[in-house]
Each structure stands twice: as C-alpha cells, then as structure tokens.
Write a protein that holds these residues in place. Sequence first.
Motif, PDB file in Angstrom:
ATOM      1  N   MET A  64      56.392  43.549  47.748  1.00 28.83           N
ATOM      2  CA  MET A  64      55.382  43.919  48.165  1.00 28.83           C
ATOM      3  C   MET A  64      54.211  42.916  48.170  1.00 28.83           C
ATOM      4  SD  MET A  64      53.673  47.809  46.618  1.00 28.83           S
ATOM      5  CE  MET A  64      52.996  47.091  45.002  1.00 28.83           C
ATOM      6  N   MET A  84      50.869  43.443  49.451  1.00 25.59           N
ATOM      7  CA  MET A  84      48.704  44.114  49.038  1.00 25.59           C
ATOM      8  C   MET A  84      48.013  43.988  50.147  1.00 25.59           C
ATOM      9  SD  MET A  84      49.582  44.781  45.403  1.00 25.59           S
ATOM     10  CE  MET A  84      51.246  43.945  45.194  1.00 25.59           C
ATOM     11  N   ASP A  87      45.401  44.148  51.852  1.00 24.32           N
ATOM     12  CA  ASP A  87      43.839  43.890  51.398  1.00 24.32           C
ATOM     13  C   ASP A  87      42.983  43.740  50.350  1.00 24.32           C
ATOM     14  OD1 ASP A  87      44.973  45.952  50.173  1.00 24.32           O
ATOM     15  OD2 ASP A  87      43.562  47.249  49.792  1.00 24.32           O
ATOM     16  N   VAL A  88      43.976  43.478  49.234  1.00 26.89           N
ATOM     17  CA  VAL A  88      43.332  42.183  47.925  1.00 26.89           C
ATOM     18  C   VAL A  88      44.274  40.891  48.152  1.00 26.89           C
ATOM     19  CG1 VAL A  88      42.756  44.772  46.645  1.00 26.89           C
ATOM     20  CG2 VAL A  88      44.810  43.383  46.964  1.00 26.89           C
ATOM     21  N   LEU A 144      58.836  41.175  36.831  1.00 28.46           N
ATOM     22  CA  LEU A 144      57.157  41.405  37.812  1.00 28.46           C
ATOM     23  C   LEU A 144      56.501  39.996  37.445  1.00 28.46           C
ATOM     24  CD1 LEU A 144      58.795  44.267  37.029  1.00 28.46           C
ATOM     25  CD2 LEU A 144      56.166  44.790  36.295  1.00 28.46           C
ATOM     26  N   PRO A 150      53.373  39.822  39.878  1.00 27.04           N
ATOM     27  CA  PRO A 150      52.059  39.127  41.055  1.00 27.04           C
ATOM     28  C   PRO A 150      51.602  38.248  41.400  1.00 27.04           C
ATOM     29  CG  PRO A 150      52.009  39.991  38.750  1.00 27.04           C
ATOM     30  CD  PRO A 150      53.310  39.320  38.859  1.00 27.04           C
ATOM     31  N   PHE A 155      47.905  37.045  43.421  1.00 29.48           N
ATOM     32  CA  PHE A 155      47.128  37.445  44.007  1.00 29.48           C
ATOM     33  C   PHE A 155      46.367  36.512  43.897  1.00 29.48           C
ATOM     34  CE2 PHE A 155      46.854  41.877  43.101  1.00 29.48           C
ATOM     35  CZ  PHE A 155      48.188  42.614  43.324  1.00 29.48           C
ATOM     36  N   ARG A 164      38.246  33.716  40.163  1.00 28.24           N
ATOM     37  CA  ARG A 164      37.849  34.464  39.497  1.00 28.24           C
ATOM     38  C   ARG A 164      37.994  33.685  38.210  1.00 28.24           C
ATOM     39  NH1 ARG A 164      40.510  38.564  42.120  1.00 28.24           N
ATOM     40  NH2 ARG A 164      38.954  40.019  43.366  1.00 28.24           N
ATOM     41  N   SER A 178      50.871  35.480  37.110  1.00 25.69           N
ATOM     42  CA  SER A 178      51.352  36.200  35.876  1.00 25.69           C
ATOM     43  C   SER A 178      52.655  37.277  36.218  1.00 25.69           C
ATOM     44  CB  SER A 178      49.439  37.202  35.468  1.00 25.69           C
ATOM     45  OG  SER A 178      49.503  38.134  36.301  1.00 25.69           O
ATOM     46  N   VAL A 235      51.016  51.500  50.118  1.00 24.67           N
ATOM     47  CA  VAL A 235      51.918  50.404  50.495  1.00 24.67           C
ATOM     48  C   VAL A 235      53.752  50.774  49.551  1.00 24.67           C
ATOM     49  CG1 VAL A 235      53.161  47.994  50.715  1.00 24.67           C
ATOM     50  CG2 VAL A 235      51.322  48.219  50.807  1.00 24.67           C
ATOM     51  N   THR A 238      57.856  51.375  43.037  1.00 27.09           N
ATOM     52  CA  THR A 238      56.810  51.188  43.114  1.00 27.09           C
ATOM     53  C   THR A 238      55.572  51.331  44.515  1.00 27.09           C
ATOM     54  OG1 THR A 238      55.105  49.000  42.565  1.00 27.09           O
ATOM     55  CG2 THR A 238      56.593  48.282  44.113  1.00 27.09           C
ATOM     56  N   ALA A 239      54.204  51.452  44.229  1.00 26.50           N
ATOM     57  CA  ALA A 239      53.311  51.990  45.202  1.00 26.50           C
ATOM     58  C   ALA A 239      52.448  50.904  45.002  1.00 26.50           C
ATOM     59  CB  ALA A 239      53.687  53.385  45.965  1.00 26.50           C
ATOM     60  N   TYR A 240      52.076  50.601  46.133  1.00 25.94           N
ATOM     61  CA  TYR A 240      49.982  50.336  45.954  1.00 25.94           C
ATOM     62  C   TYR A 240      49.616  51.295  46.892  1.00 25.94           C
ATOM     63  CZ  TYR A 240      45.957  47.577  47.298  1.00 25.94           C
ATOM     64  OH  TYR A 240      44.910  47.246  47.500  1.00 25.94           O
ATOM     65  N   PRO A 296      45.671  51.827  48.133  1.00 20.60           N
ATOM     66  CA  PRO A 296      43.984  51.392  47.903  1.00 20.60           C
ATOM     67  C   PRO A 296      43.597  52.168  47.218  1.00 20.60           C
ATOM     68  CG  PRO A 296      45.372  50.760  49.594  1.00 20.60           C
ATOM     69  CD  PRO A 296      46.074  51.832  49.497  1.00 20.60           C
ATOM     70  N   PHE A 300      48.412  49.912  39.672  1.00 21.22           N
ATOM     71  CA  PHE A 300      49.723  50.078  40.496  1.00 21.22           C
ATOM     72  C   PHE A 300      50.220  49.951  39.763  1.00 21.22           C
ATOM     73  CE2 PHE A 300      51.651  46.350  41.938  1.00 21.22           C
ATOM     74  CZ  PHE A 300      50.608  45.398  41.951  1.00 21.22           C
ATOM     75  N   VAL A 316      54.504  49.844  38.314  1.00 26.90           N
ATOM     76  CA  VAL A 316      55.622  49.582  38.865  1.00 26.90           C
ATOM     77  C   VAL A 316      56.992  50.742  37.526  1.00 26.90           C
ATOM     78  CG1 VAL A 316      57.867  47.244  39.082  1.00 26.90           C
ATOM     79  CG2 VAL A 316      55.443  47.521  39.781  1.00 26.90           C
ATOM     80  N   VAL A 357      55.132  50.409  34.468  1.00 27.32           N
ATOM     81  CA  VAL A 357      54.467  48.865  33.969  1.00 27.32           C
ATOM     82  C   VAL A 357      53.005  48.968  35.462  1.00 27.32           C
ATOM     83  CG1 VAL A 357      53.925  46.311  33.969  1.00 27.32           C
ATOM     84  CG2 VAL A 357      55.954  47.289  33.537  1.00 27.32           C
ATOM     85  N   LEU A 383      49.770  47.545  36.799  1.00 27.24           N
ATOM     86  CA  LEU A 383      48.751  46.003  37.095  1.00 27.24           C
ATOM     87  C   LEU A 383      47.782  46.274  38.179  1.00 27.24           C
ATOM     88  CD1 LEU A 383      52.505  44.801  39.299  1.00 27.24           C
ATOM     89  CD2 LEU A 383      51.277  44.267  36.406  1.00 27.24           C
ATOM     90  N   SER A 384      46.898  45.565  37.530  1.00 27.02           N
ATOM     91  CA  SER A 384      45.590  45.850  38.087  1.00 27.02           C
ATOM     92  C   SER A 384      45.383  45.026  39.816  1.00 27.02           C
ATOM     93  CB  SER A 384      44.565  44.526  38.084  1.00 27.02           C
ATOM     94  OG  SER A 384      43.435  44.499  38.630  1.00 27.02           O
ATOM     95  N   SER A 385      45.220  46.753  40.342  1.00 26.28           N
ATOM     96  CA  SER A 385      45.029  46.220  41.922  1.00 26.28           C
ATOM     97  C   SER A 385      44.040  45.053  42.596  1.00 26.28           C
ATOM     98  CB  SER A 385      44.806  47.237  42.179  1.00 26.28           C
ATOM     99  OG  SER A 385      45.756  47.925  42.118  1.00 26.28           O
ATOM    100  N   GLN A 386      43.179  44.347  41.482  1.00 23.04           N
ATOM    101  CA  GLN A 386      42.599  43.305  42.255  1.00 23.04           C
ATOM    102  C   GLN A 386      43.110  41.849  41.459  1.00 23.04           C
ATOM    103  OE1 GLN A 386      39.481  43.671  43.238  1.00 23.04           O
ATOM    104  NE2 GLN A 386      40.382  45.235  43.966  1.00 23.04           N
ATOM    105  N   GLY A 424      46.296  41.790  39.170  1.00 26.96           N
ATOM    106  CA  GLY A 424      48.365  41.986  39.162  1.00 26.96           C
ATOM    107  C   GLY A 424      48.201  41.439  38.129  1.00 26.96           C
ATOM    108  N   ARG A 425      47.174  41.600  37.049  1.00 29.83           N
ATOM    109  CA  ARG A 425      47.825  41.208  36.120  1.00 29.83           C
ATOM    110  C   ARG A 425      48.014  43.106  34.564  1.00 29.83           C
ATOM    111  NH1 ARG A 425      46.334  35.893  33.863  1.00 29.83           N
ATOM    112  NH2 ARG A 425      46.384  36.733  31.654  1.00 29.83           N
ATOM    113  N   VAL A 426      48.848  42.418  34.166  1.00 34.01           N
ATOM    114  CA  VAL A 426      49.636  43.597  33.716  1.00 34.01           C
ATOM    115  C   VAL A 426      48.135  44.185  32.824  1.00 34.01           C
ATOM    116  CG1 VAL A 426      51.509  44.909  31.765  1.00 34.01           C
ATOM    117  CG2 VAL A 426      51.436  42.251  33.538  1.00 34.01           C
TER     118      VAL A 426
END
Lengths: 322, 322
Positions: free
Chosen positions: A46, A48, A50-51, A72, A74, A76, A82, A88, B39, B59-61, B63, B68, B70, B92, B94-97, B99-101
């Motif tokens: 997947m 993303m 925009d991020v 899983l 990810p 980013f 940051r 991760s 997404v 899963t789906a993201y 915005p 999001f 999983v 699970v 995950l952060s949209s910013q 990706g961390r769990v």
Amino acid sequence: MSEIRVLTEDQLRGAIHLDAALIAVIEDAFATLARGGVVMPQVLSMHMPDVNGELDVKTAYVPGLPGFAVKLSPGFFDNPARGLPSTSGLMVVLSSQTGRVQAVLLDNGYLTDLRTAAAGGVAARHLSRPDSARAAIFGAGLQARMQLQALCLVRPIREAVIWARDPARAGALAASMTKPGLTVRAEADPARAAGFGDVIVTTTPATQPILRAGWLRAGQHLTAMGSDQAGKNELDPRCLDRADLYVADRVGQTRLMGELRAALEAGIVATADGLPELGDIIAGHHPGRTDPGQITIADLTGTGVQDTAIATHALAAFSKDS
Amino acid sequence: MSEIRVLTEDQLRGAIHLDAALIAVIEDAFATLARGGVVMPQVLSMHMPDVNGELDVKTAYVPGLPGFAVKLSPGFFDNPARGLPSTSGLMVVLSSQTGRVQAVLLDNGYLTDLRTAAAGGVAARHLSRPDSARAAIFGAGLQARMQLQALCLVRPIREAVIWARDPARAGALAASMTKPGLTVRAEADPARAAGFGDVIVTTTPATQPILRAGWLRAGQHLTAMGSDQAGKNELDPRCLDRADLYVADRVGQTRLMGELRAALEAGIVATADGLPELGDIIAGHHPGRTDPGQITIADLTGTGVQDTAIATHALAAFSKDS
C-alpha cells in the motif's frame, strides 16, 4: 485458549542474533520453499504518497511448523527528519492448527533485518567460492554492516571494502567493523571496489544501477539485496547476461521487484521461466555453481517464508525460557 | 517513541458496542471512501487447505485520520470441533505520520463482527423504506443476531422472522431476541420469510443460493452480507435483475467475491462498470432509492476502510480514559 505472548524489541534484541544457528534456520526455510507445500501469497503493498509512506505485508504458511507469521513492514521516508528510522513494524504469529494469535513480536523491523542478512549469508554459502576471502559491500547502512557480518559467518573473509555514495559514511562503517582478523576500508572507486570482492553485496535503495557489468570478473559471486520494489534497481541489467548463473530468492517476486525486473524490461533476459531459486540449490534440485571461474548472482527481495522461519525461531527461544 | 498500546478482547468488549455512534462512524467511513483519497489495496488471501484454514488481510489508509489499521482475519473451519470459534484475529494500528505501531487490538474478530453489523445498519438506513417495521433474517449465527440489532437501531422494526437451515437454531435465536417492542419468531418456509420482511438480511456462508428472485416483492430492501469469498453465493443471481437498484460496498470486491460475482458469471449482470457504491449514496453522489415501491439490494463484502474506522473509534475511546 492460551495466552497471547507479546515480545518487545528489547526482548527480541536480547535473545535473537545473527549467528550460525539463524543462518541454518533461514537456509532450511529456503529449502522448504523449494520442496513445495509452502503457501506464500503475493505481497500486499500500500502506497500513501501524501505522507511519503508505504506498507508491505508478507506472509507464508509452512506445513509442519506450529505457526505462521504475518509481517507488517511500514516505510515512512520523512521519518529520518523526525529522528526516527524509516522502517519499523511487527510480526504476528498465528497457530497453524487454529489460526488463533499466538504471539505479537513488536520488533520494529529487527527480525526483518536479521532474516535479510541471514539470507545473504545463505546465498554466499551456496553460490560463492568456498575460498572467498575478500568482500565488497555497496552501501553503508545497517544492511551493509549486517551483510558483511553474515558473510564472515559462512566464508573466510579477511578483507573487505565499502563503497557508498557518501564516502564519509563508508569510512565510518569501515572503521567500526575493522577488528582482529578482518580489515575493512572504504573504497571511493566503485569499479575498484567491485573488482576487489570475491563476494560482492549491494545493499542500497538505488533506482539507477550502481554496479556495471564490465566491473565483474571471473569467479565472483554477487548478491543484490537492495531492490524490493518495482522502482528499485542496483545492477546494470547486463550483469545478468554476464553471469553464468542467476538465482532468485523467489522468481515470482524478483521478476516484479528485483534485479530481474529491470533485466526483463531491458530485454537482457528473455523470460523468467525456468530460472532457479536459492532453495532449489539448497535442496539439491539445481547444481548451483559448477566451476570456480563462474560468475554467480543472487537476487534477493525477501520472502514471507523467511519471516515465518525467524518468527518461529524467536518464539522457540522464548518458549525454552518460560 | 511512544508506548504501544495493547488492548485485549475483554477490554474492547467492555468499551465498544453496536450503537448509534458506531453506525455513524461506519457511515462516515463509507462516505470518505466515496469522496476519494482513500487507499485500499486488494485483500491478501491465503488458503491453507491441509489444515482447512484461510487468512485474509485487509487495510485502508484514510487521509486525515491519525492511524490506519491492518486487520488479520483467520478462518479455521475445523475449530468448532475443538470448541473454538472458526474466526479470530486482530487489528494493528499504525501511525499515519510515521508508520510506527500505535496499538495492537487483540479482538479475536470482535471489532470485525461489530463493523460488519454496523455496515448492515448503514445500508438499511440509506436504502430501505423509512417505515420498515418487519425484518427477515436468513441465518442463525452471530451476524444474524447482530444484523437484526443493527436494523433496530436505524428502522422502527417491531417484528422479525428468522430462517435457517437448522430450524432449532432459528427458534433459539428468535426466542433469545424477543423483548418488549420486538417479536421475533422462526419461519421454516424461506419464501414466506422473504415475503415477510420490509428489510431482508442474508447472513449465511451459503455456496448455493438460498433466496430466489421470485420471492421478492415491491418496496423491499435486501442486504446480502454472507458472501466474502469467490466460492460463496446467497442470492439467486436473478435477484440482481429483479432489483431496481444494486449497491456494492466496493465494486472492486463484490465483483470478485460478492453476489455480483455470481450474477456476472451467470450473465445476469453484463458489467460491473458504473455500479454505485454505498458511499456514493451517503455522500450524495447517487440518489439511492427514489420510490417506495423499488426493490434495493446492498452487497456487502467488508472493506478495509471499515476496519480503519472502527480501530480508530476504539483507540479514541481508550485515549479518553487514559
């Protein structure tokens, strides 16, 4: 219903390491894949945009193992700004008998790093010349370090060179890895780096080739492990033509996201049909290297069966404790 | 790096329920899907025939949401003989910013049950006649119960009938759901059950149609939510021809694993192109039902955006606590 075991990154880092036992576990996973019966679906990916993030989900069911892992991963890519690593993630282990969750391994990618490095060791053990004493590593990240460590577990490596786009990072990595019996230095000229190695490992996220076919010499083994997506490409596609033997971790993956993809697109390789996989060689279905003068290439994209294998290995280590 | 929140099934059952707030959350998720930007990759499905098991990963993201989900949904169909439910699993977040769990929701499928039932409520709210007072439920499992509960949240349901292959189970479910203001009874004749309902919901794992097109009457709304795999089929494909309006949760899914698949294969529906989705109606992009006499069908296969929505909803409930 049994308890769900939750293991943290610290617990896993304390218990599971890149060692000969792990390489044997991953070697066995590839052999199992070759023997058939393993169910390994296409990776779920997947994006993303925009991020500036992506997620990959991998899994594999291995008959006979008590559980199977779903991983899983990810990525980013604004994270470094940051102060966080780009990648991760975690692994979930489900029972092969009931599907119920047995464990959650909150490894933040540590087990992936390990199983990826171990696969490099497995490839070198089965494809490089047994007398390989010199390594050339392209890249200066975590996998550059770990791939060299893995090589040292399977071959009598005494000298290594590091090439990276950033010479300072190559120098820092080389300095940190030099120890009694192993001399590591940075090499600014990628052609000279390539020529130096009895074993070459490319570990970069390159989207344009960093290694030219003309730099290869007889007898070398080359493992390309950086490409794991359709947009990545480390090797000049002509390397695959130059090589005497090309081996995929999984042809179904490398033709979509490995070095094979670029070679197919360039018309250097006509078809993916019939290409051997690493497991075929381990299982004895393919002879592998048959002459010390041959050039061999391993194209590694990472497979779900490696994840299930290392997750099972990790859980077994903690079951012994409890 | 913040702590990873691990919530157990008991914690989630204590805090998250099938109520008007949850239906609003799922309704909003469908509208968001229709507005674009979401997404939502194809479901990863793995079949393990030697252990009669399967795994779906969705899963789906979305915005704008902080995370999001999983979701891992295993189905192991020899479990009932062991005294375990067939389905289980976890989500699970995950952060949209980064990706961390952020969280692991060890719900064993509870949140899936809830979001599936809530989607039935959303479909009925937007497609059935507002005066719908009679429900007909096909099936006597957990979703039969929950779909009727969801209907009661969105329509003035006073009477309901249950049809199931096993009349004893239908009778037991009916008896357990009857309460002041709601009379529920088993109905052994599926044609009479179908004719009774202002709203019909099919909740079975049928692989051969259980509902015939000739049983439908003007003004009815029918939600088919049992089919979520290519081998399943609850409705006589001619139902889709008989209906004035067919609505998918996601056309890309229903054409592969919903009632639409069977209707396409039977040639009853010529093409999936241009068919409306539930979110289109919620978002006002499609008028939906335009006459009380119309027959409407909602084909629900379950979407990743529902999972991300309910996981976000659940996490928010616990964040308020802490």
